[in-house]
Design an enzyme around this catalytic site. Structure first.
Site, mmCIF file in Angstrom:
data_model
loop_
_atom_site.group_PDB
_atom_site.id
_atom_site.type_symbol
_atom_site.label_atom_id
_atom_site.label_comp_id
_atom_site.label_asym_id
_atom_site.label_seq_id
_atom_site.Cartn_x
_atom_site.Cartn_y
_atom_site.Cartn_z
ATOM 1 N N THR A 267 -6.495 2.643 -6.371
ATOM 2 C CA THR A 267 -7.699 2.650 -5.548
ATOM 3 C C THR A 267 -8.486 3.926 -5.809
ATOM 4 O O THR A 267 -7.956 5.032 -5.658
ATOM 5 C CB THR A 267 -7.332 2.540 -4.059
ATOM 6 O OG1 THR A 267 -6.661 1.295 -3.840
ATOM 7 C CG2 THR A 267 -8.575 2.594 -3.186
ATOM 8 N N TYR B 167 -3.204 5.520 -4.447
ATOM 9 C CA TYR B 167 -4.437 6.287 -4.416
ATOM 10 C C TYR B 167 -4.420 7.315 -5.545
ATOM 11 O O TYR B 167 -3.355 7.789 -5.946
ATOM 12 C CB TYR B 167 -4.604 7.002 -3.082
ATOM 13 C CG TYR B 167 -4.889 6.072 -1.939
ATOM 14 C CD1 TYR B 167 -6.172 5.558 -1.739
ATOM 15 C CD2 TYR B 167 -3.882 5.685 -1.072
ATOM 16 C CE1 TYR B 167 -6.433 4.688 -0.706
ATOM 17 C CE2 TYR B 167 -4.132 4.811 -0.029
ATOM 18 C CZ TYR B 167 -5.416 4.315 0.145
ATOM 19 O OH TYR B 167 -5.675 3.443 1.165
ATOM 20 N N LYS C 90 -9.111 -0.417 -8.724
ATOM 21 C CA LYS C 90 -9.652 -1.072 -7.529
ATOM 22 C C LYS C 90 -10.771 -0.228 -6.920
ATOM 23 O O LYS C 90 -10.545 0.919 -6.528
ATOM 24 C CB LYS C 90 -8.540 -1.298 -6.502
ATOM 25 C CG LYS C 90 -8.980 -2.014 -5.237
ATOM 26 C CD LYS C 90 -7.785 -2.268 -4.338
ATOM 27 C CE LYS C 90 -8.178 -3.026 -3.082
ATOM 28 N NZ LYS C 90 -8.986 -2.214 -2.162
ATOM 29 N N HIS D 261 -13.913 -1.930 -0.545
ATOM 30 C CA HIS D 261 -12.942 -1.579 0.493
ATOM 31 C C HIS D 261 -13.252 -2.305 1.795
ATOM 32 O O HIS D 261 -13.015 -1.788 2.890
ATOM 33 C CB HIS D 261 -12.924 -0.058 0.735
ATOM 34 C CG HIS D 261 -11.562 0.507 0.991
ATOM 35 N ND1 HIS D 261 -10.832 1.163 0.029
ATOM 36 C CD2 HIS D 261 -10.773 0.508 2.103
ATOM 37 C CE1 HIS D 261 -9.676 1.565 0.546
ATOM 38 N NE2 HIS D 261 -9.625 1.159 1.802
ATOM 39 N N SER E 270 0.820 -1.207 0.000
ATOM 40 C CA SER E 270 0.000 0.000 0.000
ATOM 41 C C SER E 270 0.858 1.264 0.000
ATOM 42 O O SER E 270 1.962 1.286 0.559
ATOM 43 C CB SER E 270 -0.896 0.007 1.240
ATOM 44 O OG SER E 270 -1.548 1.254 1.398
#
Length: 409
Positions: free
Chosen positions: A186, A160, A276, A300, A136
Site C-alpha cells: 500500500t 505498508y 496498491k 483507499h 493487513s
C-alpha cells in the site's frame, strides 16, 4: 360475473401456516437480507457508533467516498437479448492462481474492533468461496493464526511502505513461510488521512471507556460482551501488547518514503507483488520500473486523500498506460455484483471488497460475511445472464456506458 363465496376450510390454511420459530440469532437476522445495504443497516444497529463509522466513513468532506459509489451508480449496461446462458462461469485467474469468483477480500485494519470473529471469519469465508483473502499489517490476528485456521485458502499479505526495514523484512519472511504468496504494497498511506467521523465520535484505537462509549455500547450488548470477554485488540502480527499500539501506528507511516523503498521490497519478496494505490499513468509506469507484477487501482475507499481520482474513472487510464497483459485489480466503492461486472468490463482483471465485507462481519460475524459473497455471486450471475455473457472473458467496454457523476450529499 357474480363472485361466489364459500366457507373457508381449515385444510386450505394449513400449508400457509409456516411460522418462523427462530425469533433471534444470526439465521433469523439474515433471512430477509436482500443486498449489502440491508447488511449495512443491521451493522449500524449492532455496532457502536465509533467502530461503525470507522468503516462507514471517508476522509474530510467525503467527496471521494461518495464519488466512488456515484461512479458505479452511473454505469449503464447494454444487454444482449435472447443471448443468455443457463450456466455462467464467474471464475478467473489472478496472481497466477484461479479464483472461483472475480472478487476477493481487501486488507482491513483492526478488523476485530468491528466484530470479535474478525480476520478468522474473513479467511474462512474466502476459503469456502474459493477467493483470495488479504491480511493487513494492521490486522488483529497474526500471520500464523490466519494461516492455521484456513491452511488451504488463497492468502495474500498487505504491507505498508514502512520506515523500519528490519521489521518489514521479518513480516515478509513470516508471510512467505506461512503460505501468503502474493504481496500488496500500500503506497497511498504515507500519512493517515483526516477522517472527521472518527474525531467526532471520539474513536480511539483501541476503544477507550467513557460515559459516551458505555452508553452507546449499552444498546449493543453482544458487541460489548465480545469486546470484554475476548483477548485484547492488538496489531497481532507486530505485537501482543496493547500499550504498543500508539507507537506502532506512528512508526508505520513515513511521508519521506519513495520508489527506492518499493524497489527494496521487491528485492526481498520472492512472490507476486502488486502496488496498491495507483491512480495515474505516471505512477503506474514508475511502479513497474520498481518491479511490480501488477497494480491495484485504489483510492483507499476515499479514506485517505479526499478529492482523489475516482477509481472507476482512473481504471481505463491506467489500463491504457500499461497495456492488456498487466494484471489490474480494482477496489474502492464496490457494493453490488453489478459494480464488479462493470469494473471487469472496463478493464479490471479482478476486484476487492473492504467495506462490503465489514458490513457483513458487523451484521452477523462469519455468517454475515458468507451472506455478502452469496449476494455478490447471485447478483453477478443474474447480471451476466441478462447481458448475454457466459464468462468473464466475454466482458468488454462496449457492454458498458458511463455518465458524469453527481456528488450531492
Amino acid at each position: 360475473m357474480v363472485t361466489i363465496r364459500r366457507v373457508p376450510q381449515l385444510k386450505n390454511f394449513v400449508p400457509l401456516m409456516q411460522f418462523d420459530l427462530n425469533l433471534g440469532g444470526r439465521k433469523s437476522r439474515l433471512a430477509r437480507v436482500g443486498d449489502i445495504d440491508d447488511l449495512r443497516r443491521i451493522a449500524k444497529r449492532r455496532t457502536p457508533a465509533g467502530p461503525f463509522n470507522y468503516v462507514d466513513g471517508g476522509a474530510q468532506d467525503e467527496y471521494t467516498y461518495r464519488g466512488n459509489r456515484e461512479a458505479f451508480r452511473n454505469l449503464e449496461f447494454d444487454p444482449a437479448i435472447l443471448a443468455g446462458s443457463a450456466d455462467v462461469d464467474l471464475s478467473t485467474t489472478i496472481a497466477g492462481v484461479e479464483s472461483r469468483l472475480p472478487v476477493g477480500i481487501a486488507p482491513t485494519g483492526f478488523t476485530r474492533m468491528m466484530h470479535t470473529e474478525g480476520e478468522v471469519a474473513g479467511v474462512r469465508t474466502a476459503d469456502r468461496f474459493g477467493v483470495p483473502f488479504t491480511l493487513s499489517t494492521m490486522g488483529t490476528r497474526s500471520i500464523e493464526d490466519v494461516a492455521a485456521c484456513a491452511p488451504n485458502a488463497t492468502k495474500w499479505f498487505q504491507l505498508y511502505l514502512w520506515r523500519d526495514r528490519d521489521a518489514s523484512q521479518d513480516l515478509l519472511e513470516r508471510a512467505w513461510k506461512n503460505g501468503f504468496e502474493t504481496l500488496l504494497v500500500t503506497v497511498d498511506t504515507t500519512v493517515a488521512g483526516r477522517r472527521l467521523r472518527d474525531v467526532r465520535h471520539g474513536l480511539t484505537i483501541p476503544p477507550k471507556l467513557s460515559a459516551g462509549t458505555v452508553l452507546d455500547a449499552s444498546y449493543r450488548p453482544e458487541w460489548w460482551f465480545n469486546f470484554l470477554t475476548t483477548d485484547p485488540l492488538t496489531y497481532a502480527s507486530l505485537s501482543n501488547e496493547v500499550s504498543d499500539l500508539a507507537s506502532l501506528t506512528s512508526s508505520m507511516f513515513d511521508p519521506t518514503l519513495s520508489f527506492e523503498d518499493l524497489k527494496w521490497i521487491r528485492s526481498v519478496w520472492p512472490g507476486k507483488l502488486f502496488v496498491k494505490g495507483v491512480l495515474t499513468e505516471v505512477d503506474a509506469s514508475k511502479s513497474f520500473d520498481a518491479g511490480a507484477d501488477g497494480l491495484v487501482v485504489s483510492n483507499h475507499g476515499g479514506r485517505q486523500l479526499d478529492r482523489a481520482p475516482i477509481t472507476l474513472e482512473a481504471l481505463p487510464v491506467v489500463r491504457e498506460a500499461v497495456g492488456e497483459d498487466v494484471p489490474i485489480i480494482l477496489d474502492s466503492g464496490i457494493m453490488r455484483g453489478q459494480d464488479i461486472i462493470g469494473a471487469l468490463a472496463l478493464g479490471a482483471d479482478f476486484t476487492l471488497i473492504g467495506r462490503a465485507y465489514l458490513y457483513g462481519l458487523m451484521a452477523a460475524g462469519e455468517a454475515g460475511v458468507r451472506k455478502v459473497f452469496e449476494i455478490l455471486e447471485n447478483e453477478m450471475t443474474v447480471t451476466m445472464q441478462l447481458m448475454g455473457a457466459g464468462s468473464i472473458s466475454d466482458l468488454n467496454p462496449d457492454m458498458v456506458r458511463t455518465y458524469s457523476r453527481n456528488l450531492k450529499s
